[in-house]
Scaffold this active site. Sequence first.
Site, short mmCIF file in Angstrom:
data_model
loop_
_atom_site.label_atom_id
_atom_site.label_comp_id
_atom_site.label_asym_id
_atom_site.label_seq_id
_atom_site.Cartn_x
_atom_site.Cartn_y
_atom_site.Cartn_z
N ARG A 39 0.83 -1.21 0.00
CA ARG A 39 0.00 0.00 0.00
C ARG A 39 0.86 1.26 0.00
NH1 ARG A 39 -5.05 -1.94 3.81
NH2 ARG A 39 -6.49 -2.33 2.08
N LYS A 207 -12.93 -9.36 8.77
CA LYS A 207 -13.87 -8.24 8.93
C LYS A 207 -15.27 -8.75 8.61
CE LYS A 207 -10.49 -4.61 8.06
NZ LYS A 207 -9.98 -3.62 7.10
N GLY A 357 -6.13 -5.38 1.75
CA GLY A 357 -4.78 -5.22 2.28
C GLY A 357 -4.14 -6.56 2.60
N GLY A 381 -12.74 -4.16 1.22
CA GLY A 381 -14.12 -3.70 1.46
C GLY A 381 -14.57 -2.74 0.38
N1 LIG Z 1 -10.66 -18.33 10.46
C1 LIG Z 1 -10.14 -17.15 10.78
N2 LIG Z 1 -10.21 -16.68 12.04
C2 LIG Z 1 -9.67 -15.48 12.36
N3 LIG Z 1 -9.04 -14.67 11.50
C3 LIG Z 1 -8.95 -15.09 10.23
C4 LIG Z 1 -9.48 -16.33 9.80
N4 LIG Z 1 -9.22 -16.47 8.49
C5 LIG Z 1 -8.55 -15.37 8.10
N5 LIG Z 1 -8.37 -14.54 9.13
C6 LIG Z 1 -7.65 -13.25 9.17
O1 LIG Z 1 -8.28 -12.31 8.34
C7 LIG Z 1 -7.39 -11.23 8.17
C8 LIG Z 1 -7.71 -10.45 6.94
O2 LIG Z 1 -9.08 -10.08 6.94
P1 LIG Z 1 -9.66 -8.84 6.12
O3 LIG Z 1 -9.12 -7.57 6.70
O4 LIG Z 1 -11.13 -9.02 6.11
O5 LIG Z 1 -9.04 -9.06 4.66
P2 LIG Z 1 -8.50 -7.99 3.60
O6 LIG Z 1 -7.54 -7.07 4.33
O7 LIG Z 1 -7.85 -8.77 2.53
O8 LIG Z 1 -9.72 -7.25 3.13
C9 LIG Z 1 -6.00 -11.85 8.14
O9 LIG Z 1 -5.17 -11.13 9.02
C10 LIG Z 1 -6.23 -13.31 8.61
O10 LIG Z 1 -5.34 -13.70 9.61
O1 LIG Z 2 -7.61 -2.34 5.21
C1 LIG Z 2 -8.56 -1.76 4.69
O2 LIG Z 2 -9.61 -2.39 4.11
P1 LIG Z 2 -9.63 -3.95 3.62
O3 LIG Z 2 -9.17 -4.84 4.77
O4 LIG Z 2 -11.08 -4.17 3.30
O5 LIG Z 2 -8.76 -4.04 2.42
C2 LIG Z 2 -8.66 -0.25 4.59
O6 LIG Z 2 -7.47 0.36 5.05
C3 LIG Z 2 -9.87 0.24 5.36
O7 LIG Z 2 -9.72 -0.04 6.74
P2 LIG Z 2 -11.03 -0.19 7.65
O8 LIG Z 2 -11.76 -1.45 7.18
O9 LIG Z 2 -10.53 -0.31 9.07
O10 LIG Z 2 -11.89 1.03 7.42
#
Ligand SMILES: Nc1ncnc2c1ncn2[C@@H]1O[C@H](COP(=O)(O)OP(=O)(O)O)[C@@H](O)[C@H]1O
Ligand SMILES: O=C(OP(=O)(O)O)[C@H](O)COP(=O)(O)O
Length: 402
Positions: A39, A207, A357, A381
């Site tokens: 990023r 998330k 991310g 997201g």
């Molecule tokens: N079964 C699980 N329980 C808890 N955390 C998890 C699980 N599977 C994946 N994760 C965690 O989810 C995190 C990423 O989630 P998220 O922020 O939603 O994805 P992104 O950043 O790609 O949008 C990673 O740090 C990973 O460790």
């Molecule tokens: O990591 C982010 O989003 P992502 O995990 O959905 O890719 C962005 O920096 C937004 O962060 P936020 O979901 O805490 O608002």
Amino acid sequence: MAVKTLEDLLAEGVSGRRVLVRSDLNVPLDGSTITDDGRVRAALPTIRRLSEAGAKVIVAAHLGRPKGTPEAKYSLRPVADRLGELLGAEVRLAGDVVGEQARAVVAGLSDGQVALLENVRFDPRETSKVDDERAGLARDLAALTGEGGAFVSDGFGVVHRKQASVYDVARALPAYAGGLVLAELEVLSKLTGDPQRPYVVVLGGSKVSDKLAVIEALLPKVDRLLIGGGMAFTFLAAQGHGVGSSLLEQDYVDTARTLLAEHADKIVVPSDVVVADRFAADAATDTVAAEKIPDGWMGLDIGPATTERFAAEVAAARTVFWNGPAGVFEMAPFAAGTRGVAEAIAGSGAFSVVGGGDSAAAVRVLGLPEEKFSHISTGGGASLEYLEGKELPGVAVLEGGA
Ligand SMILES: Nc1ncnc2c1ncn2[C@@H]1O[C@H](COP(=O)(O)OP(=O)(O)O)[C@@H](O)[C@H]1O
Ligand SMILES: O=C(OP(=O)(O)O)[C@H](O)COP(=O)(O)O
């Protein structure tokens, strides 16, 4: 998109002007070490171009989800250092967001220099639901730029957030879309028109509450929705299974049950799970059937049978969107599912977009060939909400709407 862009701003001339840039610098950290600087690299071109054109560049960004008050572990210090290394010039980090220290750092900027404000989420007004509170922070951010100030919105990963430094500030200053936001929207638009089918979406991550709502909107548009990561357990609970101490969004279980019934042909949930007795790399682990998660244990990865099934679905796809790791890939015992899914996407030959991310970090940290993915997006997201057809506040405000 009828918006003013960074190119328009550069054409106006920025030499000597203070320009506020919202970037998404929310990188994964291990202590104070950045484990993936994707990023920061993605944010560089806009910052560099403004700097080279003689602007005094003030970057605003967040890290993690602090609760509106300063916390050392969420300081942008490591990010300021990395940004400086990549730019080849010092990036001064202000000790606060819009206070005395920020004002002093900004006042000391020469033409072409770059400063980073401390984590905007240290100010409770950033994420406030009260419009006037957010507008107040936006005014304070705008005031940092003074006469001739401008705002460049370049944090694609946050454009789905109606937050002060993303949304409200675009009403307080002449606002321009940055190159990263424009480039991301252009690629993602290829997924919304008429994607080649089968169109497979793979979801995971942590998330869960943010992303469960998106599932409902995506289902009519996709051929298959593969659900792994932390969000799978809400669906397993909806099937009547115990999920131990896995991530669970209790409020969404009934909706998940309805979706499973209505879209049985599209939704694929794990049939096996890697469980652990605690959230640690050296935890005791086991692979169990999805309906046999022991009490007190937590599911931290999809199991091998599920990985194989997901890989087969992806291999048959012509369009793939993936957001959210299938497991806790940061810890070796729980990385196999994410690796399997990522390898399948890389080998599929489909038009493939990875967003988020941590998902983008997983591709790089696990050493997969980035060029095998059609696009690696900085926003998870944000991409999902765009694909869902939802208005992105940070984009709408640039268009004069929202
Ligand atoms: N079964 C699980 N329980 C808890 N955390 C998890 C699980 N599977 C994946 N994760 C965690 O989810 C995190 C990423 O989630 P998220 O922020 O939603 O994805 P992104 O950043 O790609 O949008 C990673 O740090 C990973 O460790
Ligand atoms: O990591 C982010 O989003 P992502 O995990 O959905 O890719 C962005 O920096 C937004 O962060 P936020 O979901 O805490 O608002």
